[in-house]
Scaffold this motif. Sequence first.
Motif, PDB file in Angstrom:
ATOM      1  N   LYS B 105       2.889  10.493   2.587  1.00  0.00           N
ATOM      2  CA  LYS B 105       1.992  10.435   1.506  1.00  0.00           C
ATOM      3  C   LYS B 105       1.133  10.183   1.366  1.00  0.00           C
ATOM      4  O   LYS B 105       0.191  10.228   3.246  1.00  0.00           O
ATOM      5  CB  LYS B 105       1.964   8.447   1.436  1.00  0.00           C
ATOM      6  N   VAL B 106      -0.690  10.529   0.874  1.00  0.00           N
ATOM      7  CA  VAL B 106      -1.504  10.873   1.216  1.00  0.00           C
ATOM      8  C   VAL B 106      -2.583   9.108   2.151  1.00  0.00           C
ATOM      9  O   VAL B 106      -3.176  10.137   3.123  1.00  0.00           O
ATOM     10  CB  VAL B 106      -2.968  10.454  -0.264  1.00  0.00           C
ATOM     11  N   ARG B 107      -1.652   8.283   1.432  1.00  0.00           N
ATOM     12  CA  ARG B 107      -2.585   6.917   2.152  1.00  0.00           C
ATOM     13  C   ARG B 107      -2.352   7.402   4.176  1.00  0.00           C
ATOM     14  O   ARG B 107      -2.168   7.347   5.045  1.00  0.00           O
ATOM     15  CB  ARG B 107      -1.812   5.873   2.171  1.00  0.00           C
ATOM     16  N   ASP B 108      -0.602   7.954   4.125  1.00  0.00           N
ATOM     17  CA  ASP B 108      -0.251   7.972   5.745  1.00  0.00           C
ATOM     18  C   ASP B 108      -1.198   8.996   6.056  1.00  0.00           C
ATOM     19  O   ASP B 108      -1.038   8.924   7.772  1.00  0.00           O
ATOM     20  CB  ASP B 108       1.237   8.270   5.737  1.00  0.00           C
ATOM     21  N   HIS B 109      -1.243  10.059   5.590  1.00  0.00           N
ATOM     22  CA  HIS B 109      -2.183  11.122   6.329  1.00  0.00           C
ATOM     23  C   HIS B 109      -3.251  10.741   6.427  1.00  0.00           C
ATOM     24  O   HIS B 109      -4.057  10.331   8.162  1.00  0.00           O
ATOM     25  CB  HIS B 109      -2.701  11.826   5.526  1.00  0.00           C
ATOM     26  N   PHE B 110      -4.383   9.708   5.977  1.00  0.00           N
ATOM     27  CA  PHE B 110      -5.527   9.453   6.365  1.00  0.00           C
ATOM     28  C   PHE B 110      -4.929   7.904   7.485  1.00  0.00           C
ATOM     29  O   PHE B 110      -5.959   8.241   8.224  1.00  0.00           O
ATOM     30  CB  PHE B 110      -6.374   8.167   5.384  1.00  0.00           C
ATOM     31  N   VAL B 111      -4.042   7.345   7.602  1.00  0.00           N
ATOM     32  CA  VAL B 111      -3.476   6.484   8.474  1.00  0.00           C
ATOM     33  C   VAL B 111      -3.781   6.733   9.621  1.00  0.00           C
ATOM     34  O   VAL B 111      -4.429   6.620  10.757  1.00  0.00           O
ATOM     35  CB  VAL B 111      -3.313   4.790   8.036  1.00  0.00           C
ATOM     36  N   GLU B 112      -3.676   8.193  10.017  1.00  0.00           N
ATOM     37  CA  GLU B 112      -2.850   7.887  11.410  1.00  0.00           C
ATOM     38  C   GLU B 112      -3.815   9.079  11.863  1.00  0.00           C
ATOM     39  O   GLU B 112      -4.631   9.083  12.692  1.00  0.00           O
ATOM     40  CB  GLU B 112      -1.780   9.593  11.252  1.00  0.00           C
ATOM     41  N   MET B 113      -4.588  10.110  10.669  1.00  0.00           N
ATOM     42  CA  MET B 113      -5.872  10.584  11.612  1.00  0.00           C
ATOM     43  C   MET B 113      -7.266   9.459  11.723  1.00  0.00           C
ATOM     44  O   MET B 113      -7.563  10.063  13.004  1.00  0.00           O
ATOM     45  CB  MET B 113      -6.576  11.559   9.845  1.00  0.00           C
ATOM     46  N   ILE B 114      -6.974   7.761  10.421  1.00  0.00           N
ATOM     47  CA  ILE B 114      -8.029   7.281  12.216  1.00  0.00           C
ATOM     48  C   ILE B 114      -7.615   6.854  12.760  1.00  0.00           C
ATOM     49  O   ILE B 114      -8.119   6.198  14.447  1.00  0.00           O
ATOM     50  CB  ILE B 114      -8.258   6.444  10.857  1.00  0.00           C
ATOM     51  N   THR B 116      -5.429   7.572  15.207  1.00  0.00           N
ATOM     52  CA  THR B 116      -5.276   9.153  16.835  1.00  0.00           C
ATOM     53  C   THR B 116      -6.573   8.408  17.174  1.00  0.00           C
ATOM     54  O   THR B 116      -6.448   8.570  18.452  1.00  0.00           O
ATOM     55  CB  THR B 116      -4.897  10.125  15.945  1.00  0.00           C
ATOM     56  N   HIS B 117      -8.018   8.382  16.961  1.00  0.00           N
ATOM     57  CA  HIS B 117      -9.107   8.074  16.963  1.00  0.00           C
ATOM     58  C   HIS B 117      -9.246   7.132  17.487  1.00  0.00           C
ATOM     59  O   HIS B 117      -9.735   7.096  18.046  1.00  0.00           O
ATOM     60  CB  HIS B 117     -10.140   9.244  16.133  1.00  0.00           C
ATOM     61  N   ASN B 118      -8.705   6.206  16.419  1.00  0.00           N
ATOM     62  CA  ASN B 118      -9.606   4.702  16.558  1.00  0.00           C
ATOM     63  C   ASN B 118      -8.364   4.242  16.939  1.00  0.00           C
ATOM     64  O   ASN B 118      -7.940   3.536  15.574  1.00  0.00           O
ATOM     65  CB  ASN B 118     -10.772   4.001  15.772  1.00  0.00           C
ATOM     66  N   PRO B 119      -7.033   3.945  17.190  1.00  0.00           N
ATOM     67  CA  PRO B 119      -6.081   3.002  17.890  1.00  0.00           C
ATOM     68  C   PRO B 119      -6.779   1.824  17.785  1.00  0.00           C
ATOM     69  O   PRO B 119      -5.528   0.440  16.917  1.00  0.00           O
ATOM     70  CB  PRO B 119      -5.766   3.165  19.190  1.00  0.00           C
ATOM     71  N   ALA B 126      -8.027   1.028   8.346  1.00  0.00           N
ATOM     72  CA  ALA B 126      -8.143   2.347   7.678  1.00  0.00           C
ATOM     73  C   ALA B 126      -8.048   2.361   6.310  1.00  0.00           C
ATOM     74  O   ALA B 126      -7.950   3.524   5.760  1.00  0.00           O
ATOM     75  CB  ALA B 126      -6.705   2.998   8.852  1.00  0.00           C
ATOM     76  N   GLU B 127      -7.409   1.873   5.459  1.00  0.00           N
ATOM     77  CA  GLU B 127      -6.677   2.063   3.938  1.00  0.00           C
ATOM     78  C   GLU B 127      -7.803   1.990   3.229  1.00  0.00           C
ATOM     79  O   GLU B 127      -8.382   2.513   2.492  1.00  0.00           O
ATOM     80  CB  GLU B 127      -5.974   1.070   4.039  1.00  0.00           C
ATOM     81  N   GLU B 128      -8.899   1.196   4.042  1.00  0.00           N
ATOM     82  CA  GLU B 128     -10.120   0.541   2.898  1.00  0.00           C
ATOM     83  C   GLU B 128     -11.189   2.056   3.470  1.00  0.00           C
ATOM     84  O   GLU B 128     -11.767   2.178   2.879  1.00  0.00           O
ATOM     85  CB  GLU B 128     -10.772  -0.700   4.240  1.00  0.00           C
ATOM     86  N   MET B 129     -11.523   2.581   4.427  1.00  0.00           N
ATOM     87  CA  MET B 129     -11.664   3.589   4.638  1.00  0.00           C
ATOM     88  C   MET B 129     -11.360   5.254   3.722  1.00  0.00           C
ATOM     89  O   MET B 129     -12.071   5.878   3.720  1.00  0.00           O
ATOM     90  CB  MET B 129     -11.661   4.309   6.468  1.00  0.00           C
ATOM     91  N   ALA B 130     -10.081   4.887   4.168  1.00  0.00           N
ATOM     92  CA  ALA B 130      -9.656   6.158   3.390  1.00  0.00           C
ATOM     93  C   ALA B 130      -9.741   5.907   1.244  1.00  0.00           C
ATOM     94  O   ALA B 130     -10.087   6.703   0.703  1.00  0.00           O
ATOM     95  CB  ALA B 130      -7.882   6.088   3.286  1.00  0.00           C
ATOM     96  N   VAL B 159      -8.082  16.207  -1.793  1.00  0.00           N
ATOM     97  CA  VAL B 159      -7.800  15.277  -0.430  1.00  0.00           C
ATOM     98  C   VAL B 159      -8.158  15.680   0.532  1.00  0.00           C
ATOM     99  O   VAL B 159      -8.920  15.665   1.860  1.00  0.00           O
ATOM    100  CB  VAL B 159      -6.446  15.578  -0.615  1.00  0.00           C
ATOM    101  N   MET B 160      -8.469  17.082   1.290  1.00  0.00           N
ATOM    102  CA  MET B 160      -8.841  17.969   2.111  1.00  0.00           C
ATOM    103  C   MET B 160      -9.593  17.227   2.696  1.00  0.00           C
ATOM    104  O   MET B 160     -10.419  17.390   3.898  1.00  0.00           O
ATOM    105  CB  MET B 160      -8.068  19.367   2.183  1.00  0.00           C
ATOM    106  N   ILE B 161     -10.277  17.854   2.389  1.00  0.00           N
ATOM    107  CA  ILE B 161     -12.556  17.458   2.047  1.00  0.00           C
ATOM    108  C   ILE B 161     -12.657  15.857   2.621  1.00  0.00           C
ATOM    109  O   ILE B 161     -13.012  15.723   3.705  1.00  0.00           O
ATOM    110  CB  ILE B 161     -13.064  16.816   0.913  1.00  0.00           C
ATOM    111  N   ALA B 162     -11.949  14.743   1.739  1.00  0.00           N
ATOM    112  CA  ALA B 162     -12.265  13.427   2.050  1.00  0.00           C
ATOM    113  C   ALA B 162     -11.183  13.486   3.623  1.00  0.00           C
ATOM    114  O   ALA B 162     -12.296  12.345   4.619  1.00  0.00           O
ATOM    115  CB  ALA B 162     -11.216  12.845   1.299  1.00  0.00           C
ATOM    116  N   LEU B 163     -10.003  13.984   3.716  1.00  0.00           N
ATOM    117  CA  LEU B 163     -10.080  13.777   5.052  1.00  0.00           C
ATOM    118  C   LEU B 163     -10.963  14.191   6.791  1.00  0.00           C
ATOM    119  O   LEU B 163     -10.598  13.322   7.325  1.00  0.00           O
ATOM    120  CB  LEU B 163      -8.387  14.496   5.184  1.00  0.00           C
TER     121      LEU B 163
END
Lengths: 339, 322
Positions: B105-114, B116-119, B126-130, B159-163
């Motif tokens: 899901k798009v949500r999980d792309h964001f959570v994973e991405m965020i 990875t950098h800031n555990p 993370a969801e709020e940032m997304a 979506v890619m740009i937002a990511l």
Amino acid sequence: MDPKSNVGFTKVIAMAMVEVKNLKKYFPVRRTFIDAVMGKPQLYVKAVDGVSFDIEEGEVLGLVGESGSGKTTTGRLVLRLIELTDGSVKIDGKDISKLDKEELRRFRRHIQLIFQDPMASLNPYMRIGDAIKHPLDIHDIGSPKERKRMVYEMLERVNLTPPDEFYRRYPKELSGGQRQRVVIARALITKPKFVVADEAVAMLDVSIRSQLLKLLADLKKDFNLTMLFITHDLATTKYVCDRIAVMYLGKIVEIGSFEQIYRSPKHPYTKALISAVPEPDPKKKKEKFIPHGEVPNPINPPSGCRFHPRCPFAKDVCKVKEPELKDVGNGQMVACHLY
Amino acid sequence: MVLELRDVKIHYKTTRGMVKAVDGVSFGVDKKETVGLVGESGSGKSTLGYGIMKLLPKTAKVGGEILLDGENLADKSEKEMQKIRGAKIAMIFQDPMTSLNPVMKVRDHFVEMIRTHNPEISEEKAEEMASKALEAVGIDPIRMNDYPFQFSGGMRQRVMIALGLVLNPEVVIADEPTTSLDVIVQAQILELLKDLKAKYDMSMILITHDLGVVAEMADKIAVMYAGHLVELAKSEKIYYEPKHPYTKALLESIPNTDINDLELKFIPGSPPDLVDPPKGCKFAPRCPVARKICFEKEPPTVEVDGSKVKCWLYEGDSDGNG
Ligand SMILES: Nc1ncnc2c1ncn2[C@@H]1O[C@H](COP(=O)(O)OP(=O)(O)OP(=O)(O)O)[C@@H](O)[C@H]1O
Ligand SMILES: Nc1ncnc2c1ncn2[C@@H]1O[C@H](COP(=O)(O)OP(=O)(O)O)[C@@H](O)[C@H]1O
Ligand code: SF4
Ligand code: SF4
Ligand SMILES: [Mg+2]
Ligand SMILES: [Mg+2]
């Protein structure tokens, strides 16, 4: 007004090579078994919803619109690659919606398609010479020796030279632009009466795109091509199209000569398509008019004028009354309440 | 200068031989600056983008220096790079469908991405940032719960740009962000990138084969041909005073909607095979003004009233520091 200059009058004399009347394609939306049992109504994607146009012999009509506006479906319908929901298509006087399977098979040599993606439309295991020869084999045109000669001539004509070298190559040994030349050669080898080119240059780099447009413009003259040229980019119609039809959500919203559309576009959607073309001059800040959002779902198109939710000029009447295509002068037809 | 490339070389080892995809490219990107990287298919644009991100395949050999805030990325370990990617420098890829995971899901792309950098960032945060990032690109945050295939091509690119932007990187590399889209969506996405760039004070490298696209966006334009940087200049200069014959040809070949300009110009031929490129100037076989020396010796890069040009025509115009 001199009746002889009347467009309707000349139309009677010149016989159109392609006559499309009230073309419709409604794709049924798949229902689950439960939906059907529960008596939910069958819904339809109205991909093409009442499209009419003529193309005269030796004429190229551009069909322009955003992705999802129904261009590809129109192209497939006029070649009868899919069945019509309603309307009729006549090519060289023949109503192709009435041909039976065998008649249609024999008629296919007269109607050809050039696709967007040359890699997907070429068999990777077939040498390109054989790919171009294929339609001649299928339709049994000429002796084997004549076929080879015709392919060589065609290879030269689309600038794949030396021809004997290119004859032997496989698609993966060609660049994108060269592959598209092969696809064009294959479509023209049977000397078709009518060709549909669907986004034929969209996948190519700008510089290669211009090479291909030049080739198409030259071939148009040499072969007196009758063509439907489908594109989302209005700028690519300039060098090959005599007339242009603008399509939105299954309908033609404006149709006119190339000059009329470029010099005095009338429909707000046509204007949007023009202003969306990137401008390389950094100082020429174009007055941009880009509609928001995307083409709505054609299952349930907006009421009245289908463009009204995205149109900055929409008036009250636009929401309730569908505008009809009408002549705004010299045969330029526009479907918009502003006119 | 945020990012500086010094004589960057990227060569791929292949069964047919060495492919010099990028061969001695130098330019800098200032804070808030947009550099347009333009050239035909195969000229080495994406390779350079991946090279900056250090995302190249193992068969690629990289030379020269890539400095991000003065630090050479060559010296960074993969672990350090993972921290840098997305946070300091992000890439928006050419094909959004293949770079998004279809079963996530798009949500999980964001959570994973965020994360990875800031555990240390919580999933809720993370969801709020997304949410915010999606809103900024004009997508209803509710759609976070959808899968990539449920979006249209234009929406997927948003979506890619937002990511790419969610961690507020200093530099964004956008690789052909609009090539697979139709002209109206292309115009929408370019407008969006322009707004976001201003809002977030980012620097950008915009990669495209269409000079028309970068002209509206870029401060500076770098033109690549067969792995070489052949011209580098301010956008106005590229348009009003193109120096390199390739730049001129590229400009002339852009289809426009001006009805008074009906002559269709194009560049004959195609770019060279990089395994076996022509000797001398790589553009010589297609150049309308090539001379004898062009087929024999590679031209130096010279500076001619503010533009950098790699062409023998300008050799006498400066001190020839090539
Ligand atoms: N993994 C690889 N191995 C070998 N050669 C490669 C590899 N990736 C790219 N190349 C080659 O490097 C050259 C540059 O390719 P690159 O993809 O960087 O070009 P580009 O300018 O981004 O083109 P496009 O506009 O088609 O995206 C080409 O000749 C390409 O075939
Ligand atoms: N086989 C099909 N079944 C259902 N819907 C379809 C089918 N083919 C096209 N459509 C729909 O019809 C509309 C027009 O599509 P298309 O003709 O491909 O437009 P264009 O070529 O202008 O992008 C779109 O909404 C598309 O999703
Ligand atoms: S009919 Fe109305 S909504 Fe439709 S294009 Fe014209 S002004 Fe706009
Ligand atoms: S160096 Fe010679 S061949 Fe190359 S671009 Fe300049 S003039 Fe043309
Ligand atoms: Mg289509
Ligand atoms: Mg690329």
